[in-house]
Design a protein around this motif. Structure first.
Motif, PDB file in Angstrom:
ATOM      1  N   ALA A 189       0.705  -1.244  -0.079  1.00  0.00           N
ATOM      2  CA  ALA A 189       0.059  -0.170  -0.097  1.00  0.00           C
ATOM      3  C   ALA A 189       0.820   1.319   0.083  1.00  0.00           C
ATOM      4  N   ALA A 190       1.940   1.449   0.823  1.00  0.00           N
ATOM      5  CA  ALA A 190       2.815   2.499   0.980  1.00  0.00           C
ATOM      6  C   ALA A 190       3.616   2.642  -0.508  1.00  0.00           C
ATOM      7  N   TYR A 191       3.833   1.563  -1.179  1.00  0.00           N
ATOM      8  CA  TYR A 191       4.579   1.730  -2.335  1.00  0.00           C
ATOM      9  C   TYR A 191       3.513   2.357  -3.631  1.00  0.00           C
ATOM     10  N   VAL A 192       2.125   2.029  -3.628  1.00  0.00           N
ATOM     11  CA  VAL A 192       1.265   2.419  -4.485  1.00  0.00           C
ATOM     12  C   VAL A 192       0.813   3.882  -4.102  1.00  0.00           C
ATOM     13  N   ILE A 193       0.814   4.084  -2.713  1.00  0.00           N
ATOM     14  CA  ILE A 193       0.550   5.374  -2.329  1.00  0.00           C
ATOM     15  C   ILE A 193       1.436   6.515  -2.534  1.00  0.00           C
ATOM     16  N   VAL A 194       2.818   6.027  -2.401  1.00  0.00           N
ATOM     17  CA  VAL A 194       3.881   6.942  -2.592  1.00  0.00           C
ATOM     18  C   VAL A 194       4.149   7.175  -4.267  1.00  0.00           C
ATOM     19  N   ARG A 195       3.953   5.965  -4.949  1.00  0.00           N
ATOM     20  CA  ARG A 195       4.100   6.161  -6.483  1.00  0.00           C
ATOM     21  C   ARG A 195       3.209   7.041  -6.810  1.00  0.00           C
ATOM     22  N   LEU A 196       1.813   7.182  -6.699  1.00  0.00           N
ATOM     23  CA  LEU A 196       0.835   7.968  -7.003  1.00  0.00           C
ATOM     24  C   LEU A 196       1.322   9.395  -6.433  1.00  0.00           C
ATOM     25  N   ALA A 197       1.794   9.403  -5.298  1.00  0.00           N
ATOM     26  CA  ALA A 197       2.011  10.830  -4.813  1.00  0.00           C
ATOM     27  C   ALA A 197       3.252  11.454  -5.430  1.00  0.00           C
ATOM     28  N   LEU A 198       4.086  10.671  -5.966  1.00  0.00           N
ATOM     29  CA  LEU A 198       5.077  11.196  -6.642  1.00  0.00           C
ATOM     30  C   LEU A 198       5.107  11.106  -8.237  1.00  0.00           C
ATOM     31  N   ARG A 199       4.081  10.836  -8.706  1.00  0.00           N
ATOM     32  CA  ARG A 199       3.865  10.998 -10.097  1.00  0.00           C
ATOM     33  C   ARG A 199       4.124  12.436 -10.686  1.00  0.00           C
ATOM     34  N   PRO A 200       3.693  13.478  -9.960  1.00  0.00           N
ATOM     35  CA  PRO A 200       3.702  14.802 -10.348  1.00  0.00           C
ATOM     36  C   PRO A 200       5.520  15.038 -10.473  1.00  0.00           C
ATOM     37  N   LEU A 201       6.163  14.535  -9.315  1.00  0.00           N
ATOM     38  CA  LEU A 201       7.550  14.908  -9.506  1.00  0.00           C
ATOM     39  C   LEU A 201       8.299  14.136 -10.850  1.00  0.00           C
ATOM     40  N   ASP A 202       7.772  12.914 -10.936  1.00  0.00           N
ATOM     41  CA  ASP A 202       8.310  12.267 -12.082  1.00  0.00           C
ATOM     42  C   ASP A 202       7.900  13.090 -13.371  1.00  0.00           C
ATOM     43  N   ARG A 203       6.894  13.854 -13.743  1.00  0.00           N
ATOM     44  CA  ARG A 203       6.527  14.476 -14.706  1.00  0.00           C
ATOM     45  C   ARG A 203       7.399  15.757 -14.884  1.00  0.00           C
ATOM     46  N   VAL A 204       7.720  16.298 -13.467  1.00  0.00           N
ATOM     47  CA  VAL A 204       8.604  17.610 -13.719  1.00  0.00           C
ATOM     48  C   VAL A 204       9.918  16.859 -13.932  1.00  0.00           C
ATOM     49  N   ALA A 205      10.528  15.795 -13.528  1.00  0.00           N
ATOM     50  CA  ALA A 205      11.646  15.300 -13.849  1.00  0.00           C
ATOM     51  C   ALA A 205      11.919  15.084 -15.416  1.00  0.00           C
TER      52      ALA A 205
END
Length: 496
Positions: A189-205
């Motif tokens: 659950a933490a992996y899924v939540i963190v992955r979803l939460a960091l998607r904006p950071l991936d798009r910025v990168a």
């Protein structure tokens, strides 16, 4: 070095969450086990108190016989096997510092003796009347015992802790299983939540990565890459990063536009100046030559001066022509697109080089079959002439220069190799820039403008090709790669 320095933020967050949950599970599990053990041990102590009371009462009610008297026969075990005692109950009589009897009830209710080692362990029990835990080893294991004083010595009564230990073991297993399952689910659950939460950071990168792949060092650049508006919300942490990157990209785009405008002005100036200089230079050269050939007797210094004017006019004209060619290449003007047979072109260029520098060893290595490309023969001739001239000017007499034509895949390769002193490593990466000279490490027999190799690179790129250089002391090689013409490929393969 920090061992976590190579971890991604996503991995750090997931591991941190799982580690905190694991710590919480260990604390809760430990507290639960300790609490249950305390409760169960209090219950065993209560049972032990009751068993001790029953055994003491049975021993005091034995009429006409000393229950503690020595006998060759097993004593009547009322003090151990009194009704109400459970299987595993242990009893021992201590008189005069020695154990007079020690035994326990087996599962069938029969008395079984203790071993010498177990008896010795019983002698370590204190007489304070407080229950304590001992390990009798063997099949008996751990016991909860208490020693009470009697008129002739002491009596020890004990109850087994096997049920307590089994219960605690079951409890630890259940808690461990539940905790492990919860940690696995929490990790996922933490992996899924963190992955979803960091998607904006991936798009910025990704936006930053896209900008890093753009050719920003030259030419007109349309810097249209931006972080999406949804990821540039200044009210969030990632949004602030995205907004800052967008502002930075805006400044970079403005700077690139200003740089391009400045370069365009410079190119326009160079092109216009080159056009304007051609006419006066031609006039200067013509008048100098006309005066020199007029037949008039001129002073020796005047004749020398006219010769110098004429030679410098020729050199200036060559520089202007080179600048004009580079300006045209910068403007993207298309060159001629005709079939060019490279073998004949290299043969002519090497013949000219031999005539210009007979003190060099010129070698020509050609393909046996014709090699044809589509391009501007005059400009390609200039490319080869510039490379040969570069080798001639910057190497000493006696240098071996090899001009080779080969086919590499679907490309024609023209290489010029010399065994001269090589190019200074500090300028090797800049040799194709304008006005760059390798004078530090390469000898010069005459002056140069630093435009020859820039023209080579520009003409090669205009023909959809490329030029590379490799240089070490004793070997310098320039390679020009050009796309093969289809007719050349068909001719080489024997196709009609």
């Amino acid at each position: 070095m920090n061992p976590l320095s190579g971890w991604t933020l996503r991995k750090r967050l997931v591991v941190a969450v799982v580690a905190l949950l694991a710590l919480a599970a260990v604390i809760i599990g430990f507290a639960s086990v300790v609490s249950v053990r305390t409760v169960l041990l209090d219950r065993v102590d209560a049972q032990l108190t009751a068993a001790t009371t029953r055994s003491s009462g049975a021993a005091e009610e034995r009429p006409g016989r000393d229950a503690f008297a020595p006998s060759s026969e097993p004593p009547i075990p009322e003090f151990v096997g009194v009704p109400g005692q459970s299987a595993g109950t242990l009893g021992a009589i201590i008189a005069g510092g020695a154990v007079r009897y020690a035994g326990y009830l087996d599962a069938d209710g029969d008395l079984q003796p203790l071993t010498t080692r177990q008896v010795a362990t019983l002698l370590t029990v204190g007489l304070g009347g407080e229950p304590e835990s001992i390990d009798l080893g063997g099949d008996l294991g751990s016991y909860r015992v208490v020693a009470v004083e009697t008129s002739d010595g002491a009596m020890i009564v004990g109850l087994p802790l096997a049920d307590l230990e089994f219960t605690l073991g079951q409890l630890i297993a259940v808690i461990s299983g539940i905790a492990l399952g919860v940690l696995v689910l929490a990790g996922v659950a933490a992996y899924v939540i963190v992955r979803l939460a960091l998607r904006p950071l991936d798009r910025v990168a990704k936006a930053a990565s896209d900008v890093s792949e753009l050719p920003l060092d030259h030419g007109e650049v349309a810097l249209g890459v931006r972080v999406p508006d949804d990821d540039a919300d200044p009210h969030t942490e990632v949004g602030r990063v995205g907004a800052s990157i967008n502002r930075m990209l805006g400044h970079v785009a403005a700077a690139l536009s200003a740089r391009q405008a400045s370069e365009n002005k410079v190119r326009t100036f160079v092109s216009d100046a080159s056009h304007e200089l051609r006419t006066p230079l031609t006039s200067i050269r013509g008048y100098a030559e006309l005066t020199r050939r007029s037949g008039e007797d001129l002073p020796e210094d005047a004749t020398y001066a006219l010769g110098r004017i004429e030679s410098e006019a020729v050199r200036m004209t060559a520089i202007v022509e080179d600048l004009l060619l580079l300006a045209r290449l910068d403007e993207g003007r298309e060159l001629a697109k005709d079939p060019v047979e490279l073998s004949a072109l290299l043969d002519s260029a090497v013949s000219d080089a031999r005539a210009a520098a007979a003190d060099h060893d010129w070698v020509l290595d050609l393909e046996t079959a014709p090699v044809t490309v589509i391009g501007d023969s005059q400009r390609l001739m200039q490319v080869v002439a510039n490379l040969l001239g570069n080798a001639r000017v910057h190497t000493p007499a006696g240098t071996r220069v090899v001009a080779r034509l080969s086919v590499v895949g679907d490309q024609a390769q023209i290489s010029v190799t010399d065994n001269g002193p090589g190019i200074d490593p500090d300028v090797l990466g800049q040799v194709f820039e304008r006005f760059v000279r390798g004078d530090v490490s390469r000898q010069r027999a005459s002056g140069g403008t630093g435009l020859g190799l820039a023209i080579v690179a520009g003409v090669a790129e205009a023909h959809a090709g490329a030029v590379v250089v490799e240089s070490v002391p004793g070997r310098t090689e320039f390679r020009v790669l050009l796309p093969l013409a289809r007719v050349g490929a068909n001719a080489r393969s024997g196709m009609p």
